[in-house]
Design a protein around this motif. Structure first.
Motif, short mmCIF file in Angstrom:
data_model
loop_
_atom_site.label_atom_id
_atom_site.label_comp_id
_atom_site.label_asym_id
_atom_site.label_seq_id
_atom_site.Cartn_x
_atom_site.Cartn_y
_atom_site.Cartn_z
N GLY A 1 55.26 19.57 47.12
CA GLY A 1 56.67 19.21 47.23
C GLY A 1 57.56 20.12 46.39
O GLY A 1 58.64 20.53 46.84
N PHE A 2 57.11 20.46 45.19
CA PHE A 2 57.91 21.31 44.30
C PHE A 2 58.08 22.71 44.87
O PHE A 2 59.19 23.26 44.88
CB PHE A 2 57.25 21.36 42.92
CG PHE A 2 57.83 22.40 42.01
CD1 PHE A 2 59.10 22.25 41.48
CD2 PHE A 2 57.10 23.52 41.68
CE1 PHE A 2 59.63 23.21 40.63
CE2 PHE A 2 57.61 24.48 40.84
CZ PHE A 2 58.88 24.33 40.31
N LEU A 3 57.01 23.31 45.35
CA LEU A 3 57.09 24.67 45.88
C LEU A 3 57.92 24.71 47.16
O LEU A 3 58.73 25.64 47.35
CB LEU A 3 55.69 25.22 46.12
CG LEU A 3 54.85 25.47 44.87
CD1 LEU A 3 53.44 25.93 45.24
CD2 LEU A 3 55.52 26.50 43.96
N LEU A 4 57.75 23.73 48.03
CA LEU A 4 58.55 23.69 49.25
C LEU A 4 60.02 23.48 48.93
O LEU A 4 60.90 24.14 49.50
CB LEU A 4 58.05 22.57 50.18
CG LEU A 4 56.70 22.80 50.86
CD1 LEU A 4 56.30 21.55 51.64
CD2 LEU A 4 56.73 24.01 51.76
N GLY A 5 60.31 22.57 48.00
CA GLY A 5 61.70 22.32 47.63
C GLY A 5 62.36 23.53 46.99
O GLY A 5 63.50 23.88 47.32
N SER A 6 61.65 24.20 46.09
CA SER A 6 62.22 25.37 45.43
C SER A 6 62.39 26.52 46.41
O SER A 6 63.38 27.26 46.36
CB SER A 6 61.31 25.81 44.27
OG SER A 6 61.20 24.79 43.30
N ALA A 7 61.41 26.69 47.32
CA ALA A 7 61.49 27.79 48.29
C ALA A 7 62.70 27.64 49.21
O ALA A 7 63.30 28.64 49.62
CB ALA A 7 60.21 27.85 49.12
N MET B 1 64.44 25.23 38.48
CA MET B 1 63.05 24.94 38.82
C MET B 1 62.39 24.08 37.74
O MET B 1 61.58 23.20 38.06
CB MET B 1 62.28 26.25 39.00
CG MET B 1 62.70 27.05 40.23
SD MET B 1 61.82 28.62 40.40
CE MET B 1 60.16 28.03 40.77
N ARG B 2 62.74 24.30 36.49
CA ARG B 2 62.17 23.48 35.42
C ARG B 2 62.66 22.03 35.54
O ARG B 2 61.87 21.09 35.38
CB ARG B 2 62.56 24.04 34.06
CG ARG B 2 61.92 25.39 33.74
CD ARG B 2 62.43 25.93 32.43
NE ARG B 2 62.03 25.06 31.32
CZ ARG B 2 62.53 25.16 30.10
NH1 ARG B 2 63.46 26.07 29.82
NH2 ARG B 2 62.11 24.34 29.15
N VAL B 3 63.94 21.87 35.85
CA VAL B 3 64.46 20.51 36.05
C VAL B 3 63.80 19.88 37.28
O VAL B 3 63.44 18.70 37.28
CB VAL B 3 65.99 20.54 36.20
CG1 VAL B 3 66.53 19.15 36.51
CG2 VAL B 3 66.64 21.08 34.92
N GLY B 4 63.65 20.67 38.35
CA GLY B 4 63.02 20.16 39.56
C GLY B 4 61.57 19.77 39.33
O GLY B 4 61.08 18.82 39.94
N LEU B 5 60.89 20.49 38.45
CA LEU B 5 59.50 20.15 38.15
C LEU B 5 59.41 18.78 37.48
O LEU B 5 58.54 17.97 37.82
CB LEU B 5 58.90 21.23 37.25
CG LEU B 5 57.43 21.06 36.86
CD1 LEU B 5 56.55 21.07 38.10
CD2 LEU B 5 57.02 22.16 35.90
N GLY B 6 60.30 18.53 36.53
CA GLY B 6 60.32 17.20 35.91
C GLY B 6 60.64 16.11 36.90
O GLY B 6 60.02 15.03 36.88
N ALA B 7 61.59 16.39 37.80
CA ALA B 7 61.92 15.40 38.83
C ALA B 7 60.75 15.17 39.78
O ALA B 7 60.53 14.05 40.25
CB ALA B 7 63.15 15.87 39.61
N ALA B 8 59.99 16.23 40.05
CA ALA B 8 58.84 16.08 40.94
C ALA B 8 57.79 15.17 40.33
O ALA B 8 57.23 14.31 41.02
CB ALA B 8 58.24 17.47 41.23
#
Length: 268
Positions: free
Chosen positions: A84-90, A197-204
């Motif tokens: 989910g994180f890689l797809l969302g960031s991409a 991406m760091r914030v998104g990782l925590g959210a993931a």
């Protein structure tokens, strides 16, 4: 020859020595604070509060690892988070660039991004389960959504805040839009992208735990829910610690990548 009595004697300034302050040893401070945190946790567990001690948590972790349960849960949660994180960031990075570089894209996409950003991804979980079932798709989708919304806003802000002087100077030198975008906008936006991406990782990680609490057969969140039913506090702490450790390691990995990609920037 006699000296002029009106002459002014100018003294050379005394040599001054400036001591450069030595930077603190961050790694040593990290180790110290970890041991202090463990000591504080151990002390609190001895006060009579219903908090398991570090040895009890370690024993529970060893038991789960020997039975193979811990590895299965870690693999299940990591797979969901990374997918989910890689797809969302991409997806977030090109969308953020479009919103920041083209006015028409900002007008079309920003209202929807801001709309969904105000809705917690956890609120989407029931709808995702109804529409997608109880398999892996709804879990990965809500993680994707959480990572996307965190990263797209940061990327958008990075493009918007690029110094216009740099862009105008590139235009004066004859650079076309494509060259300006690749040589000026992308490098200047990279720190914002990595922060997003760091914030998104925590959210993931927060989202996957919530998704596994609702519908899962494996995963750290699922294991913590089962432990809560049986009041198994050591197992709950094992889940918390494992999530924290993996989240910290992944965050530090992004920091290392950031330091490599932004080595040209002046640092304080």
């Amino acid at each position: 020859m006699s000296a002029d009595p009106n002459a002014t004697i100018v003294k050379a300034p005394a040599a001054t020595t400036t001591k450069r302050r030595r930077p603190p040893n961050i790694f040593a401070l990290n180790i110290i604070t970890i041991f202090l945190g463990i000591g504080l946790w151990w002390a609190i567990s001895l006060t009579g509060l219903q908090i398991p001690s570090p040895p009890a948590v370690i024993a529970s972790a060893i038991d789960l690892a020997q039975r193979g349960i811990l590895l299965e849960d870690v693999i299940a949660s990591l797979r969901r988070v990374l997918t989910g994180f890689l797809l969302g960031s991409a997806l977030a990075i090109p969308v953020g660039f479009l919103m920041g570089w083209y006015g028409w894209a900002r007008g079309l996409l920003e209202p929807w991004v801001q709309f969904f950003r105000t809705i917690p991804p956890l609120a989407i979980i029931p709808l995702a389960i109804v529409l997608m079932g109880i398999g892996e798709q709804p879990k990965i989708f809500v993680i994707f959504l959480a990572a996307f919304l965190a990263c797209v806003i940061s990327t958008f802000q990075g493009v918007v805040q690029v110094d216009r002087t740099l862009i105008n100077a590139a235009r004066v030198l004859g650079a076309k839009d494509g060259t300006i975008f690749v040589s000026v906008v992308i490098p200047a936006s990279t720190p914002f992208i990595l922060v997003g991406m760091r914030v998104g990782l925590g959210a993931a990680w927060a989202t996957v735990v919530a998704a596994e609490l609702i519908a899962a057969q494996q995963g750290l969140g699922y294991r913590m829910q089962q432990a809560q039913i049986y009041y198994d506090l050591p197992t709950i702490f094992v889940g918390i610690l494992v999530i924290g450790i993996f989240g910290l390691l992944m965050d530090r990995t992004l920091l290392i990548i950031e330091s490599k990609l932004t080595a040209w920037q002046e640092r304080r």
